[in-house]
Design a protein around this motif. Structure first.
Motif, PDB file in Angstrom:
ATOM      1  N   PHE A  24     -64.530  82.781 -60.408  1.00 26.81           N
ATOM      2  CA  PHE A  24     -64.893  84.189 -60.268  1.00 26.81           C
ATOM      3  C   PHE A  24     -65.789  84.628 -61.357  1.00 26.81           C
ATOM      4  CE2 PHE A  24     -61.298  83.702 -57.177  1.00 26.81           C
ATOM      5  CZ  PHE A  24     -61.633  84.155 -56.104  1.00 26.81           C
ATOM      6  N   SER A  25     -65.599  84.152 -62.331  1.00 24.07           N
ATOM      7  CA  SER A  25     -66.630  84.332 -63.543  1.00 24.07           C
ATOM      8  C   SER A  25     -67.977  83.978 -62.949  1.00 24.07           C
ATOM      9  CB  SER A  25     -66.318  83.875 -64.650  1.00 24.07           C
ATOM     10  OG  SER A  25     -65.137  84.412 -65.124  1.00 24.07           O
ATOM     11  N   VAL A  26     -67.948  82.781 -62.671  1.00 19.56           N
ATOM     12  CA  VAL A  26     -69.620  82.250 -62.137  1.00 19.56           C
ATOM     13  C   VAL A  26     -69.842  83.164 -60.922  1.00 19.56           C
ATOM     14  CG1 VAL A  26     -70.882  80.388 -61.118  1.00 19.56           C
ATOM     15  CG2 VAL A  26     -69.386  80.204 -63.105  1.00 19.56           C
ATOM     16  N   LEU A  27     -68.855  83.344 -59.880  1.00 19.41           N
ATOM     17  CA  LEU A  27     -69.638  84.039 -58.885  1.00 19.41           C
ATOM     18  C   LEU A  27     -70.005  85.535 -59.039  1.00 19.41           C
ATOM     19  CD1 LEU A  27     -66.856  82.924 -55.870  1.00 19.41           C
ATOM     20  CD2 LEU A  27     -69.371  82.457 -56.193  1.00 19.41           C
ATOM     21  N   GLY A  28     -69.212  86.086 -60.021  1.00 20.59           N
ATOM     22  CA  GLY A  28     -69.573  87.396 -60.718  1.00 20.59           C
ATOM     23  C   GLY A  28     -70.896  87.291 -61.201  1.00 20.59           C
ATOM     24  N   ALA A  29     -71.484  86.374 -61.744  1.00 22.91           N
ATOM     25  CA  ALA A  29     -72.660  86.261 -62.444  1.00 22.91           C
ATOM     26  C   ALA A  29     -73.881  86.320 -61.168  1.00 22.91           C
ATOM     27  CB  ALA A  29     -72.872  85.198 -63.278  1.00 22.91           C
ATOM     28  N   PHE A  30     -73.478  85.911 -60.047  1.00 28.11           N
ATOM     29  CA  PHE A  30     -74.428  85.977 -59.127  1.00 28.11           C
ATOM     30  C   PHE A  30     -74.149  87.149 -57.965  1.00 28.11           C
ATOM     31  CE2 PHE A  30     -74.424  81.360 -60.503  1.00 28.11           C
ATOM     32  CZ  PHE A  30     -75.785  81.537 -60.870  1.00 28.11           C
ATOM     33  N   SER A  31     -73.544  88.037 -58.416  1.00 28.20           N
ATOM     34  CA  SER A  31     -73.032  89.192 -57.689  1.00 28.20           C
ATOM     35  C   SER A  31     -74.145  89.994 -57.170  1.00 28.20           C
ATOM     36  CB  SER A  31     -72.049  90.289 -58.204  1.00 28.20           C
ATOM     37  OG  SER A  31     -71.049  89.484 -58.525  1.00 28.20           O
ATOM     38  N   PRO A  32     -74.364  90.194 -55.605  1.00 30.60           N
ATOM     39  CA  PRO A  32     -75.599  90.866 -55.269  1.00 30.60           C
ATOM     40  C   PRO A  32     -75.392  92.545 -55.298  1.00 30.60           C
ATOM     41  CG  PRO A  32     -74.182  90.416 -53.507  1.00 30.60           C
ATOM     42  CD  PRO A  32     -73.584  89.690 -54.472  1.00 30.60           C
ATOM     43  N   THR A  33     -74.246  93.092 -55.587  1.00 36.74           N
ATOM     44  CA  THR A  33     -73.972  94.498 -55.897  1.00 36.74           C
ATOM     45  C   THR A  33     -72.880  94.742 -56.773  1.00 36.74           C
ATOM     46  OG1 THR A  33     -72.136  94.596 -54.134  1.00 36.74           O
ATOM     47  CG2 THR A  33     -74.523  94.943 -53.290  1.00 36.74           C
ATOM     48  N   TYR A  34     -72.906  95.842 -57.248  1.00 31.50           N
ATOM     49  CA  TYR A  34     -71.748  96.247 -58.462  1.00 31.50           C
ATOM     50  C   TYR A  34     -70.307  95.871 -57.743  1.00 31.50           C
ATOM     51  CZ  TYR A  34     -69.697  98.802 -62.071  1.00 31.50           C
ATOM     52  OH  TYR A  34     -68.990  99.175 -62.994  1.00 31.50           O
ATOM     53  N   SER A  35     -70.269  96.488 -56.469  1.00 30.68           N
ATOM     54  CA  SER A  35     -68.868  96.200 -55.680  1.00 30.68           C
ATOM     55  C   SER A  35     -68.449  95.073 -55.696  1.00 30.68           C
ATOM     56  CB  SER A  35     -68.965  96.972 -54.397  1.00 30.68           C
ATOM     57  OG  SER A  35     -69.288  98.297 -54.608  1.00 30.68           O
ATOM     58  N   ILE A  36     -69.238  94.176 -55.399  1.00 29.55           N
ATOM     59  CA  ILE A  36     -68.907  92.718 -55.350  1.00 29.55           C
ATOM     60  C   ILE A  36     -68.585  92.038 -56.773  1.00 29.55           C
ATOM     61  CG2 ILE A  36     -69.693  90.465 -54.872  1.00 29.55           C
ATOM     62  CD1 ILE A  36     -69.308  91.828 -52.381  1.00 29.55           C
ATOM     63  N   PHE A  37     -69.487  92.449 -57.827  1.00 33.56           N
ATOM     64  CA  PHE A  37     -69.264  92.213 -59.128  1.00 33.56           C
ATOM     65  C   PHE A  37     -68.035  92.666 -59.545  1.00 33.56           C
ATOM     66  CE2 PHE A  37     -69.384  93.614 -63.635  1.00 33.56           C
ATOM     67  CZ  PHE A  37     -69.232  92.506 -64.350  1.00 33.56           C
ATOM     68  N   LEU A  38     -67.417  94.093 -59.210  1.00 33.60           N
ATOM     69  CA  LEU A  38     -66.153  94.490 -59.481  1.00 33.60           C
ATOM     70  C   LEU A  38     -65.058  93.627 -59.079  1.00 33.60           C
ATOM     71  CD1 LEU A  38     -66.549  98.243 -59.971  1.00 33.60           C
ATOM     72  CD2 LEU A  38     -66.163  96.577 -61.569  1.00 33.60           C
ATOM     73  N   LEU A  39     -65.017  93.028 -57.719  1.00 31.26           N
ATOM     74  CA  LEU A  39     -64.192  92.392 -57.003  1.00 31.26           C
ATOM     75  C   LEU A  39     -63.965  90.996 -57.642  1.00 31.26           C
ATOM     76  CD1 LEU A  39     -62.238  91.922 -54.659  1.00 31.26           C
ATOM     77  CD2 LEU A  39     -64.509  90.921 -53.275  1.00 31.26           C
ATOM     78  N   PHE A  40     -65.188  90.317 -58.006  1.00 34.59           N
ATOM     79  CA  PHE A  40     -65.025  88.954 -58.840  1.00 34.59           C
ATOM     80  C   PHE A  40     -64.513  89.277 -60.191  1.00 34.59           C
ATOM     81  CE2 PHE A  40     -68.769  87.477 -55.948  1.00 34.59           C
ATOM     82  CZ  PHE A  40     -67.993  87.023 -54.828  1.00 34.59           C
ATOM     83  N   ARG A  41     -64.697  90.223 -60.658  1.00 35.30           N
ATOM     84  CA  ARG A  41     -64.093  90.478 -62.488  1.00 35.30           C
ATOM     85  C   ARG A  41     -62.652  90.617 -61.924  1.00 35.30           C
ATOM     86  NH1 ARG A  41     -65.518  87.653 -65.257  1.00 35.30           N
ATOM     87  NH2 ARG A  41     -64.743  88.877 -67.050  1.00 35.30           N
ATOM     88  N   PHE A  42     -62.303  91.445 -61.005  1.00 40.21           N
ATOM     89  CA  PHE A  42     -60.899  91.533 -60.636  1.00 40.21           C
ATOM     90  C   PHE A  42     -60.113  90.357 -60.738  1.00 40.21           C
ATOM     91  CE2 PHE A  42     -57.424  92.645 -57.925  1.00 40.21           C
ATOM     92  CZ  PHE A  42     -56.676  93.429 -58.724  1.00 40.21           C
ATOM     93  N   LEU A  43     -60.892  89.595 -59.544  1.00 39.13           N
ATOM     94  CA  LEU A  43     -59.954  88.140 -59.170  1.00 39.13           C
ATOM     95  C   LEU A  43     -60.097  87.366 -60.638  1.00 39.13           C
ATOM     96  CD1 LEU A  43     -61.556  87.770 -55.706  1.00 39.13           C
ATOM     97  CD2 LEU A  43     -59.171  88.520 -56.266  1.00 39.13           C
ATOM     98  N   ALA A  44     -60.994  87.478 -61.382  1.00 35.45           N
ATOM     99  CA  ALA A  44     -61.145  86.407 -62.506  1.00 35.45           C
ATOM    100  C   ALA A  44     -60.070  86.720 -63.509  1.00 35.45           C
ATOM    101  CB  ALA A  44     -62.617  86.622 -63.220  1.00 35.45           C
ATOM    102  N   GLY A  45     -59.628  88.336 -63.592  1.00 36.41           N
ATOM    103  CA  GLY A  45     -58.470  88.566 -64.321  1.00 36.41           C
ATOM    104  C   GLY A  45     -57.458  88.189 -63.872  1.00 36.41           C
ATOM    105  N   PHE A  46     -57.187  87.821 -62.598  1.00 36.31           N
ATOM    106  CA  PHE A  46     -55.809  87.067 -62.178  1.00 36.31           C
ATOM    107  C   PHE A  46     -55.753  85.787 -62.707  1.00 36.31           C
ATOM    108  CE2 PHE A  46     -55.626  90.376 -58.745  1.00 36.31           C
ATOM    109  CZ  PHE A  46     -54.169  90.377 -58.811  1.00 36.31           C
ATOM    110  N   GLY A  47     -56.982  84.955 -62.646  1.00 40.73           N
ATOM    111  CA  GLY A  47     -57.150  83.511 -63.385  1.00 40.73           C
ATOM    112  C   GLY A  47     -56.476  83.683 -64.930  1.00 40.73           C
ATOM    113  N   LEU A  48     -57.262  84.677 -65.540  1.00 42.41           N
ATOM    114  CA  LEU A  48     -57.110  84.599 -67.030  1.00 42.41           C
ATOM    115  C   LEU A  48     -55.765  85.173 -67.225  1.00 42.41           C
ATOM    116  CD1 LEU A  48     -58.407  84.311 -69.790  1.00 42.41           C
ATOM    117  CD2 LEU A  48     -59.055  86.801 -69.607  1.00 42.41           C
ATOM    118  N   GLY A  49     -55.211  86.161 -66.668  1.00 36.01           N
ATOM    119  CA  GLY A  49     -53.949  86.856 -66.727  1.00 36.01           C
ATOM    120  C   GLY A  49     -52.795  85.740 -66.471  1.00 36.01           C
ATOM    121  N   GLY A  50     -53.121  84.919 -65.761  1.00 34.80           N
ATOM    122  CA  GLY A  50     -52.035  83.656 -65.183  1.00 34.80           C
ATOM    123  C   GLY A  50     -52.259  82.646 -66.278  1.00 34.80           C
ATOM    124  N   CYS A  51     -53.290  82.296 -66.828  1.00 35.98           N
ATOM    125  CA  CYS A  51     -53.565  81.295 -68.072  1.00 35.98           C
ATOM    126  C   CYS A  51     -52.666  81.485 -69.238  1.00 35.98           C
ATOM    127  CB  CYS A  51     -55.086  81.374 -68.113  1.00 35.98           C
ATOM    128  SG  CYS A  51     -55.643  79.749 -67.968  1.00 35.98           S
TER     129      CYS A  51
END
Length: 184
Positions: A24-51
């Motif tokens: 989700f960090s890589v997908l965030g780098a290719f986000s077409p909009t700010y909303s999509i970027f925020l969604l991907f950062r939120f999902l990346a946070g789940f990964g980091l928070g679980g790690c």
């Protein structure tokens, strides 16, 4: 995350959460909009928070009791080091167009390196014993004892049984005091 790691195993849970963060960090780098970027950062946070909790569990389980606190403290020291590198990277990229996208790509590199390094770390013997795979747990412990040159200590159950044998074979006195009071 603890219950998921208890079901899947610490090693698998760590790998999955780390990959969620990286993906989700890589997908965030290719986000077409700010909303999509925020969604991907939120999902990346789940990964980091679980790690993070799984990482501390694994490191704690494999660290000798005598130095466990020091090892876990050293693990904590990587946070300010990482934050410093993130700040330096951001500063170095100030004049680069779409620098936030490059920064997200750079963030994935330590995650991928960690994933690669973690390949050689075995599953937690504690997890294996909990799910009934005692032979595998013993094999990992024996291998670690050989690789580290550690002196194996007896398990709790073998210490208890040896204590029982030694007290059973020693003569007991019926009383310790003239009044007949018990020694125990």
């Amino acid at each position: 995350m603890g219950s998921i790691a208890d079901r899947l195993g610490r090693k698998r849970a760590f790998s999955i959460t780390l990959m969620i963060f990286a993906l989700f960090s890589v997908l965030g780098a290719f986000s077409p909009t700010y909303s999509i970027f925020l969604l991907f950062r939120f999902l990346a946070g789940f990964g980091l928070g679980g790690c993070i909790p799984v990482d501390y569990a694994i490191v704690g389980e494999f660290s000798p009791r005598a130095v466990r606190g020091k090892v876990l403290t050293a693990l904590d020291l990587f946070w300010p080091i990482g934050a410093t590198f993130a700040g330096l990277s951001a500063w170095a990229l100030l004049n680069v167009e779409h620098n936030w996208r490059v920064m997200l790509g750079i963030m994935v590199l330590p995650a991928l390196l960690t994933f690669w390094v973690r390949r050689g770390i075995p599953e937690s013997p504690i997890y294996l014993a909990k799910v009934g795979r005692e032979a595998e747990a013993r094999e990992i412990i024996d291998r670690l004892v050989v690789e580290t040159g550690a002196t194996p200590s007896p398990t709790r159950s073998s210490r208890r049984s040896s204590r029982r044998r030694s007290t059973a074979s020693s003569p007991r006195r019926a009383s310790c005091a003239p009044s007949g009071a018990s020694c125990r």
